[in-house]
Write an enzyme that holds these catalytic residues in place. Structure first.
Site, PDB file in Angstrom:
ATOM      1  N   ARG A   1      30.388 -15.799  63.702  1.00  0.00           N
ATOM      2  CA  ARG A   1      29.617 -14.305  63.603  1.00  0.00           C
ATOM      3  C   ARG A   1      27.846 -15.146  64.094  1.00  0.00           C
ATOM      4  NH1 ARG A   1      31.078 -13.501  57.126  1.00  0.00           N
ATOM      5  NH2 ARG A   1      29.652 -15.296  57.445  1.00  0.00           N
TER       6      ARG A   1
ATOM      7  N   TYR B   1      43.390  14.794  40.946  1.00  0.00           N
ATOM      8  CA  TYR B   1      43.271  15.153  42.838  1.00  0.00           C
ATOM      9  C   TYR B   1      44.422  15.242  42.741  1.00  0.00           C
ATOM     10  CZ  TYR B   1      38.387  16.229  42.010  1.00  0.00           C
ATOM     11  OH  TYR B   1      36.872  16.550  41.530  1.00  0.00           O
TER      12      TYR B   1
ATOM     13  N   MET C   1      35.671  10.544  41.172  1.00  0.00           N
ATOM     14  CA  MET C   1      34.479  10.089  40.866  1.00  0.00           C
ATOM     15  C   MET C   1      33.810   9.977  39.928  1.00  0.00           C
ATOM     16  SD  MET C   1      30.645  12.581  41.911  1.00  0.00           S
ATOM     17  CE  MET C   1      30.910  12.569  43.323  1.00  0.00           C
TER      18      MET C   1
ATOM     19  N   LYS D   1      22.823 -13.384  46.892  1.00  0.00           N
ATOM     20  CA  LYS D   1      23.028 -12.738  47.858  1.00  0.00           C
ATOM     21  C   LYS D   1      23.089 -11.504  47.143  1.00  0.00           C
ATOM     22  CE  LYS D   1      27.133 -13.673  50.220  1.00  0.00           C
ATOM     23  NZ  LYS D   1      27.086 -14.857  51.652  1.00  0.00           N
TER      24      LYS D   1
END
Ligand code: PLP
Length: 331
Positions: A99, A222, A270, A3
């Site tokens: 679940r 940053y 990024m 998956k």
């Protein structure tokens, strides 16, 4: 388990690599299952969440996909669809994960409904463990499962990677290994991938594209979250959160540069990560390899260690690998 694009490794390459050693595949994505069939793969394919809509059932029949049925509308839809070839199905039992899955009374009703309609070829019972990698283990859920299965002599499917490695006595007829196939530990806090003799499949690699000298008091990236206490060399690696590197990885997250273990500095951006080159020979510089995770031999950096530093799991790192990262398949 293939998956999520084979845990970020690429569905078709992973499926091909596993072809000779697996008895089947399991995933949740219908397009993925059809792609496996289009590649000529004839193994059983288990659809872990069954159909999402009743109108998918004709495709299940066309492509011979095995649904996991976890809720009553799916059972009704299957009965109503009256497929041309009777499918094998899995019934998922809720034994404590809470679940998906049938509780005991629903399960009895589902089985009765399927039996009365005579529309399926076989039933396998499955459940999923919540704590196979935790202190609590599988005992409580296994007991629930045994009670629910009762004296019905049906094949069972129980174990994920953690259960398969820790409780081999409880694996059942079909096992469902995922993360271990990709070389990360299902319980990194207890045993590392290396201790389990699992080798990484994915290596995320880049290189240094800049090196700079900082003076005491200079900051990095940053938010200026890293402040140099002394003069130091800093390297800039061309890999950032847009490549799938976790943005939350704090200063100190491990990276290998030219095989040497170093730490990240400041915030992940990024397209870039900064790393501490203090203590590395001055010949290490632009063009040298940065291993973000994976690798072999001296270059090996366990994805689990990166994940632990970033407060996540290797599963998430692998799955997050971004589409823009060029993938090179090696054998
Ligand atoms: C993903 C999944 C697995 C595999 O789990 P790992 O921890 O990766 O081994 C097994 N069973 C089910 C139902 C799953 O969804």
């Amino acid at each position: 388990m293939v998956k999520a694009d084979a845990y970020g490794h690429g569905l078709l390459p992973a499926a091909r690599a596993l072809m000779d050693v697996t008895d089947g595949y399991a995933l949740v994505e219908l397009e993925g299952a059809i792609a496996l069939r289009d590649q000529g793969i004839g193994h059983p394919i288990l659809m872990l969440e069954g159909p999402y809509q009743a109108d998918e059932l004709p495709l299940f029949a066309e492509f011979d996909l095995t649904p996991v049925l976890h809720t009553m509308w799916q059972v009704e839809a299957l009965v109503d669809a009256c497929l041309p070839v009777r499918p094998a199905v899995y019934l998922k039992l809720n034994t404590g994960m809470n679940r998906l899955g049938f509780n005991e009374d629903e399960f009895t009703a589902a089985l009765a409904r399927l039996a009365a309609a005579d529309c399926i070829a076989s039933v396998t019972l499955m459940t999923h463990f919540a704590d196979a990698d935790e202190a609590r283990g599988i005992e409580r859920q296994l007991e629930r499962f045994r009670i629910m299965a009762g004296s019905r002599e049906l094949p069972v499917s129980l174990a994920n990677s953690a259960a398969l490695l820790r409780f081999p006595e409880a694996v059942g007829d079909w096992v469902r290994p995922g993360i271990m196939l990709y070389g990360a530990s299902p319980f990194p806090a207890m045993q590392s991938a290396a201790e389990l003799d699992l080798q990484p499949v994915m290596t995320l690699e880049s290189e240094l594209i800049a090196v700079r000298e900082l003076a005491p008091g200079d900051t990095v990236g940053y938010g200026s979250s890293f402040i140099a206490e002394q003069a130091m060399r800093v390297g800039v690696v061309a890999c950032g959160y847009a490549d799938g590197y976790p943005r939350h990885a704090p200063t100190g997250t491990p990276v290998r540069i030219a095989g040497q273990l170093v730490r990240t500095l400041g915030r992940v951006s990024m397209d870039k990560i900064c790393v501490d080159l203090s203590g590395l020979p001055s010949k290490v510089g632009v063009g040298d390899t940065a291993t973000l995770w994976g690798g072999v031999g001296d270059m090996y950096l366990a994805a689990d260690d990166v994940a632990a530093a970033a407060g996540t799991v290797a599963y998430e790192l692998f799955c997050a690998l971004a589409a823009r990262v060029p993938v090179i398949e090696v054998s």
